[in-house]
Design an enzyme around this catalytic site. Structure first.
Site, PDB file in Angstrom:
ATOM      1  N   ASN A 198       0.874  -1.178   0.000  1.00 56.15           N
ATOM      2  CA  ASN A 198       0.000   0.000   0.000  1.00 56.15           C
ATOM      3  C   ASN A 198       0.914   1.232   0.000  1.00 56.15           C
ATOM      4  OD1 ASN A 198      -1.860   1.999   0.417  1.00 56.15           O
ATOM      5  ND2 ASN A 198      -2.478   1.329   2.474  1.00 56.15           N
ATOM      6  N   TRP A 199       1.082   1.807  -1.181  1.00 49.88           N
ATOM      7  CA  TRP A 199       2.001   2.952  -1.292  1.00 49.88           C
ATOM      8  C   TRP A 199       1.394   4.244  -0.758  1.00 49.88           C
ATOM      9  CZ3 TRP A 199       4.523   2.339  -6.889  1.00 49.88           C
ATOM     10  CH2 TRP A 199       5.393   1.250  -6.846  1.00 49.88           C
ATOM     11  N   LYS A 200       0.105   4.202  -0.426  1.00 47.42           N
ATOM     12  CA  LYS A 200      -0.605   5.378   0.109  1.00 47.42           C
ATOM     13  C   LYS A 200      -0.392   6.583  -0.817  1.00 47.42           C
ATOM     14  CE  LYS A 200      -0.398   3.305   4.645  1.00 47.42           C
ATOM     15  NZ  LYS A 200      -0.287   3.445   6.089  1.00 47.42           N
ATOM     16  N   HIS A 202      -9.748   1.164   5.045  1.00 46.26           N
ATOM     17  CA  HIS A 202      -8.457   1.395   5.706  1.00 46.26           C
ATOM     18  C   HIS A 202      -8.660   2.426   6.808  1.00 46.26           C
ATOM     19  CE1 HIS A 202      -4.358   2.646   6.441  1.00 46.26           C
ATOM     20  NE2 HIS A 202      -3.976   1.501   5.889  1.00 46.26           N
ATOM     21  N   GLU A 254      -5.561  -4.857  11.107  1.00 49.03           N
ATOM     22  CA  GLU A 254      -4.555  -3.804  11.244  1.00 49.03           C
ATOM     23  C   GLU A 254      -4.824  -2.985  12.507  1.00 49.03           C
ATOM     24  OE1 GLU A 254      -2.657  -2.721   7.257  1.00 49.03           O
ATOM     25  OE2 GLU A 254      -4.442  -1.494   7.443  1.00 49.03           O
ATOM     26  N   GLY A 273       2.312   2.352  10.830  1.00 47.99           N
ATOM     27  CA  GLY A 273       3.264   3.436  10.606  1.00 47.99           C
ATOM     28  C   GLY A 273       4.149   3.758  11.795  1.00 47.99           C
ATOM     29  N   SER A 299       3.277  -2.009  10.501  1.00 48.95           N
ATOM     30  CA  SER A 299       4.728  -2.013  10.719  1.00 48.95           C
ATOM     31  C   SER A 299       5.417  -3.339  10.394  1.00 48.95           C
ATOM     32  CB  SER A 299       5.055  -1.582  12.153  1.00 48.95           C
ATOM     33  OG  SER A 299       4.585  -0.265  12.375  1.00 48.95           O
ATOM     34  N   GLY A 326       2.639  -1.000   4.442  1.00 45.68           N
ATOM     35  CA  GLY A 326       2.723   0.415   4.071  1.00 45.68           C
ATOM     36  C   GLY A 326       4.164   0.831   3.872  1.00 45.68           C
TER      37      GLY A 326
HETATM   38  P1  PGA Z   1       2.603   0.336   7.794  1.00 43.38           P
HETATM   39  O1  PGA Z   1       1.155   0.578   7.142  1.00 43.38           O
HETATM   40  O2  PGA Z   1       3.152  -0.923   7.222  1.00 43.38           O
HETATM   41  O3  PGA Z   1       3.383   1.565   7.394  1.00 43.38           O
HETATM   42  O4  PGA Z   1       2.405   0.242   9.255  1.00 43.38           O
HETATM   43  C1  PGA Z   1       0.259  -0.486   7.022  1.00 43.38           C
HETATM   44  C2  PGA Z   1      -1.048   0.009   6.477  1.00 43.38           C
HETATM   45  O5  PGA Z   1      -1.424   1.176   6.727  1.00 43.38           O
HETATM   46  O6  PGA Z   1      -1.752  -0.723   5.770  1.00 43.38           O
END
Ligand code: PGA
Length: 243
Positions: free
Chosen positions: A7-9, A95, A165, A171, A206, A227
């Site tokens: 998920n590159w956001k 999400h 999640e 994050g 994470s 992410g």
């Molecule tokens: P992260 O994000 O791996 O940076 O914790 C995961 C997500 O938001 O799906």
């Protein structure tokens, strides 16, 4: 089947650089036919990357979001029909970053319905906040996020993927502890069993190249939604190698 989703956001990712780092760490010998690698870039890159044969031969593409509305006068939105036009197979729904912008469980259900009607697989995110976790209310909360979906007999949830999640692990660089992950995942599995559903459950929060093997060993986890660690092609390749 295992799934690894990037998920590159809304990050700026140069996909050529990403690909060369990925490729220098992931060669033919690492290809695992039981692993699907799904990349979810922003909509502009999604339209571009998913149409390049050299990429679509190797990766599956997914959207980070979609509108719950049919095509029409919704400025700035992207419909399920638009995703279908460019052959998108997966779409993240619910999400926590979108729920924070107002995506309710009702909207999540509408999106899931629309996606399933076009045979696009929804990747439905659920997860509790730190407060809920601290107050020992995780199970009740997770059930409340699932309830609307489970009660709708017209939805074929077997065609969906779920991602657990915990918000407090997204994050942060440090994933949820293994015992929390185990407890939540086995609870979600138990709920699905009660409804005779056999669903793919992912973990997100994470995940990185160092912790992915350990988390993957938790019962009933079929992969990750990643992410930050998906933004670096090398690190993402190293996670893929751990499957
Ligand atoms: P992260 O994000 O791996 O940076 O914790 C995961 C997500 O938001 O799906």
């Amino acid at each position: 089947m295992k799934l690894l989703i990037a998920n590159w956001k809304m990050n700026l990712v140069d996909h050529q650089n990403w690909l060369s780092s990925f490729d220098s760490n992931f060669n033919k010998s690492h290809i695992n036919n039981s692993l699907k690698i799904i990349i979810c870039p922003n909509f502009l890159q999604l339209a571009d990357m998913s149409q390049k044969n050299s990429l679509s031969n190797r990766f599956i593409f997914g959207a980070q979001n979609v509108s719950e509305n049919p095509p029409g006068a919704y400025t700035g939105e992207i419909s399920v029909e638009h995703l279908l036009e460019i052959g998108i197979d997966y779409c993240i729904v619910g999400h926590s970053e979108r729920r924070a912008l107002g995506e309710t469980d009702f909207i999540v259900k509408d999106k899931v319905e629309k996606l399933l009607s076009k045979k696009i697989t929804p990747v439905i995110c659920i997860g509790e906040s730190f407060e809920i976790q601290k107050n020992n209310e995780t199970k009740t909360f997770l059930l409340s996020q699932l309830e609307l979906l489970l009660k709708d007999k017209n939805l074929n949830l077997n065609k969906c993927v779920f991602a657990y999640e915990p918000l407090w692990a997204i994050g942060k660089g440090i994933p949820a502890d293994l015992s929390t992950i185990k407890t939540s995942i086995s609870y979600i599995k138990k709920v699905f069993d009660e409804y005779n559903l056999s669903l793919t459950i992912l973990y997100g929060g994470s995940v990185n190249e160092k912790n992915s093997s350990e988390i993957l060993s938790v019962d009933h986890i079929s992969g990750f939604l990643v992410g930050n660690s998906s933004l670096d092609g090398k690190e993402f390749a190293n996670i893929a190698k751990n499957f």
